[in-house]
Design a protein around this motif. Structure first.
Motif, PDB file in Angstrom:
ATOM      1  N   ALA A  43       0.821  -1.212   0.000  1.00 40.69           N
ATOM      2  CA  ALA A  43       0.000   0.000   0.000  1.00 40.69           C
ATOM      3  C   ALA A  43       0.858   1.265   0.000  1.00 40.69           C
ATOM      4  O   ALA A  43       0.593   2.208  -0.757  1.00 40.69           O
ATOM      5  CB  ALA A  43      -0.930  -0.006   1.207  1.00 40.69           C
ATOM      6  N   ASN A  44       1.885   1.292   0.821  1.00 42.90           N
ATOM      7  CA  ASN A  44       2.728   2.484   0.892  1.00 42.90           C
ATOM      8  C   ASN A  44       3.610   2.634  -0.349  1.00 42.90           C
ATOM      9  O   ASN A  44       3.865   3.758  -0.799  1.00 42.90           O
ATOM     10  CB  ASN A  44       3.590   2.447   2.152  1.00 42.90           C
ATOM     11  CG  ASN A  44       2.779   2.674   3.415  1.00 42.90           C
ATOM     12  OD1 ASN A  44       1.599   3.025   3.346  1.00 42.90           O
ATOM     13  ND2 ASN A  44       3.372   2.468   4.572  1.00 42.90           N
ATOM     14  N   TRP A 123       2.466  -2.327 -10.143  1.00 47.51           N
ATOM     15  CA  TRP A 123       2.450  -3.643  -9.496  1.00 47.51           C
ATOM     16  C   TRP A 123       2.089  -3.552  -8.013  1.00 47.51           C
ATOM     17  O   TRP A 123       1.343  -4.390  -7.501  1.00 47.51           O
ATOM     18  CB  TRP A 123       3.808  -4.326  -9.677  1.00 47.51           C
ATOM     19  CG  TRP A 123       3.937  -4.964 -11.018  1.00 47.51           C
ATOM     20  CD1 TRP A 123       4.523  -4.429 -12.126  1.00 47.51           C
ATOM     21  CD2 TRP A 123       3.431  -6.244 -11.409  1.00 47.51           C
ATOM     22  NE1 TRP A 123       4.423  -5.302 -13.180  1.00 47.51           N
ATOM     23  CE2 TRP A 123       3.762  -6.423 -12.775  1.00 47.51           C
ATOM     24  CE3 TRP A 123       2.748  -7.259 -10.742  1.00 47.51           C
ATOM     25  CZ2 TRP A 123       3.420  -7.580 -13.479  1.00 47.51           C
ATOM     26  CZ3 TRP A 123       2.407  -8.413 -11.439  1.00 47.51           C
ATOM     27  CH2 TRP A 123       2.736  -8.565 -12.787  1.00 47.51           C
ATOM     28  N   SER A 124       2.597  -2.541  -7.323  1.00 50.18           N
ATOM     29  CA  SER A 124       2.266  -2.409  -5.898  1.00 50.18           C
ATOM     30  C   SER A 124       0.798  -2.063  -5.697  1.00 50.18           C
ATOM     31  O   SER A 124       0.151  -2.579  -4.781  1.00 50.18           O
ATOM     32  CB  SER A 124       3.155  -1.360  -5.237  1.00 50.18           C
ATOM     33  OG  SER A 124       3.004  -0.092  -5.858  1.00 50.18           O
ATOM     34  N   THR A 125       0.241  -1.217  -6.575  1.00 51.45           N
ATOM     35  CA  THR A 125      -1.180  -0.878  -6.469  1.00 51.45           C
ATOM     36  C   THR A 125      -2.057  -2.087  -6.752  1.00 51.45           C
ATOM     37  O   THR A 125      -3.041  -2.341  -6.035  1.00 51.45           O
ATOM     38  CB  THR A 125      -1.542   0.260  -7.450  1.00 51.45           C
ATOM     39  OG1 THR A 125      -0.741   1.406  -7.157  1.00 51.45           O
ATOM     40  CG2 THR A 125      -3.015   0.631  -7.333  1.00 51.45           C
ATOM     41  N   ALA A 126      -1.715  -2.843  -7.789  1.00 46.85           N
ATOM     42  CA  ALA A 126      -2.485  -4.043  -8.119  1.00 46.85           C
ATOM     43  C   ALA A 126      -2.422  -5.064  -6.984  1.00 46.85           C
ATOM     44  O   ALA A 126      -3.439  -5.680  -6.627  1.00 46.85           O
ATOM     45  CB  ALA A 126      -1.970  -4.654  -9.422  1.00 46.85           C
ATOM     46  N   GLN A 129      -4.555  -3.809  -3.932  1.00 44.98           N
ATOM     47  CA  GLN A 129      -5.990  -3.969  -4.141  1.00 44.98           C
ATOM     48  C   GLN A 129      -6.389  -5.438  -4.155  1.00 44.98           C
ATOM     49  O   GLN A 129      -7.472  -5.794  -3.677  1.00 44.98           O
ATOM     50  CB  GLN A 129      -6.401  -3.276  -5.437  1.00 44.98           C
ATOM     51  CG  GLN A 129      -6.253  -1.760  -5.350  1.00 44.98           C
ATOM     52  CD  GLN A 129      -6.653  -1.054  -6.635  1.00 44.98           C
ATOM     53  OE1 GLN A 129      -6.990  -1.689  -7.630  1.00 44.98           O
ATOM     54  NE2 GLN A 129      -6.598   0.263  -6.626  1.00 44.98           N
ATOM     55  N   TYR A 130      -5.527  -6.289  -4.683  1.00 46.36           N
ATOM     56  CA  TYR A 130      -5.810  -7.730  -4.621  1.00 46.36           C
ATOM     57  C   TYR A 130      -5.850  -8.197  -3.169  1.00 46.36           C
ATOM     58  O   TYR A 130      -6.709  -8.996  -2.782  1.00 46.36           O
ATOM     59  CB  TYR A 130      -4.746  -8.512  -5.399  1.00 46.36           C
ATOM     60  CG  TYR A 130      -4.870 -10.006  -5.222  1.00 46.36           C
ATOM     61  CD1 TYR A 130      -5.785 -10.742  -5.953  1.00 46.36           C
ATOM     62  CD2 TYR A 130      -4.072 -10.677  -4.290  1.00 46.36           C
ATOM     63  CE1 TYR A 130      -5.914 -12.113  -5.781  1.00 46.36           C
ATOM     64  CE2 TYR A 130      -4.199 -12.037  -4.106  1.00 46.36           C
ATOM     65  CZ  TYR A 130      -5.119 -12.751  -4.852  1.00 46.36           C
ATOM     66  OH  TYR A 130      -5.244 -14.102  -4.655  1.00 46.36           O
ATOM     67  N   TYR A 131      -4.932  -7.695  -2.366  1.00 45.91           N
ATOM     68  CA  TYR A 131      -4.858  -8.108  -0.963  1.00 45.91           C
ATOM     69  C   TYR A 131      -6.068  -7.645  -0.163  1.00 45.91           C
ATOM     70  O   TYR A 131      -6.457  -8.294   0.810  1.00 45.91           O
ATOM     71  CB  TYR A 131      -3.566  -7.577  -0.328  1.00 45.91           C
ATOM     72  CG  TYR A 131      -2.549  -8.663  -0.078  1.00 45.91           C
ATOM     73  CD1 TYR A 131      -2.312  -9.150   1.195  1.00 45.91           C
ATOM     74  CD2 TYR A 131      -1.838  -9.223  -1.133  1.00 45.91           C
ATOM     75  CE1 TYR A 131      -1.384 -10.159   1.422  1.00 45.91           C
ATOM     76  CE2 TYR A 131      -0.921 -10.235  -0.918  1.00 45.91           C
ATOM     77  CZ  TYR A 131      -0.692 -10.695   0.358  1.00 45.91           C
ATOM     78  OH  TYR A 131       0.207 -11.707   0.575  1.00 45.91           O
ATOM     79  N   VAL A 132      -6.662  -6.513  -0.530  1.00 45.09           N
ATOM     80  CA  VAL A 132      -7.876  -6.069   0.160  1.00 45.09           C
ATOM     81  C   VAL A 132      -8.955  -7.136   0.065  1.00 45.09           C
ATOM     82  O   VAL A 132      -9.588  -7.513   1.067  1.00 45.09           O
ATOM     83  CB  VAL A 132      -8.386  -4.736  -0.437  1.00 45.09           C
ATOM     84  CG1 VAL A 132      -9.775  -4.403   0.110  1.00 45.09           C
ATOM     85  CG2 VAL A 132      -7.426  -3.599  -0.116  1.00 45.09           C
TER      86      VAL A 132
END
Length: 294
Positions: A43-44, A123-126, A129-132
């Protein structure tokens, strides 16, 4: 001071979750520390990566990078969740991508450091959001519960590292900013709006998926363009921008229709639920009641 301001956003969100827990709207839940650390890292990195990508790249390339999040999110769901998309669902996603690209992508210039920042951001954003969706499903957490676990950790990390990152990027110290009445008012306003933004993201992704959130999220881009033309003049408004917006909206409608049909978006393999998983499902349903009210 974008990174530090984001830390204030999550600090405000943390206060909201504490109040809701005190009022009894959020029940006690557990999120393992390794999963929390991974989520906060993704996220960060997403927050810093998106800010840096916008600074180091042209607006056109920044928009292209944002569009790349949809295929990357699709790839994550295919690899980890064994999701299978129908032909109509795939075509509707392509239509959305083309429509948004037509009405937003103008000048495109690429440099090495900007490309690296964009790749990290995508990649970090994807992954975030997948982890949410993944964490809510795995640990039977409602959106409020998950936000109550992640917001304090994100706030602490961003408020500690944010001032140093902001100084590195802008050569301006956060404490040297002119905090007049208007600036403080808009900071408070920004933090208040951010609470709703963070919560809506967790609710939407928890109820649907990261791909659906990304596809429908581009409606925000269309609305920003439309409101900009209404309030700030029609400069830049031309036929291909209008056609792009129409194409994007049509693609979103088609995506909603195609993905909701049988076989539009489904898992490749299924297993019979055990008693334990059924119990977890009941817990998840109960914890989601507050989300439905919101």
């Amino acid at each position: 001071m974008a990174t530090t301001l984001t830390g204030l956003h999550f600090a405000t969100t943390t206060i909201m979750t504490i109040v809701l827990r005190w009022l009894g709207y959020i029940q006690t839940s557990h999120l393992p520390l390794p999963d929390l650390i991974k989520f906060v890292l993704f996220a960060n990195l997403s927050i810093v990566g998106m800010n840096v990508s916008l600074m180091w790249n042209s607006v056109g390339f920044y928009q292209i990078a944002k569009l790349c999040m949809i295929p990357v999110s699709c790839l994550l769901e295919v690899l980890f969740d064994k999701i299978r998309y129908s032909r109509d669902t795939k075509l509707s996603i392509v239509v959305v991508l083309i429509g948004v690209a037509v009405c937003t992508v103008t000048d495109v210039s690429v440099n090495t450091r900007g490309l690296i920042a964009a790749m990290i951001a995508v990649w970090s954003t994807a992954l975030q959001q997948y982890y949410v969706h993944f964490l809510q499903r795995k640990y039977s957490l409602g959106s409020f519960n998950l936000l109550g676990h992640t917001a304090p950790a994100q706030a602490a990390a961003l408020l500690i590292l944010g001032p140093f990152l902001d100084y590195w990027l802008t050569r301006k110290r956060v404490d040297a900013f002119d905090y007049n009445v208007f600036a403080v008012f808009f900071i408070i306003m920004s933090c208040t709006i951010a609470v709703g933004t963070n919560l809506s993201q967790f609710i939407c992704i928890g109820r649907f998926t990261a791909v659906s959130f990304q596809v429908l999220g581009h409606m925000k881009t269309i609305l920003v363009l439309v409101l900009g033309f209404i309030f700030f003049g029609k400069e830049g408004l031309n036929l291909h921008v209008v056609l792009g917006m129409i194409l994007a909206v049509v693609g979103m409608i088609c995506y909603g229709s195609a993905s909701s049909k049988p076989g539009g978006k489904e898992r490749r393999s299924y297993s019979m639920p055990s008693d334990k998983s059924q119990k977890h499902g009941v817990v998840l349903s109960d914890s989601g009641e507050l989300d439905e009210k919101v």
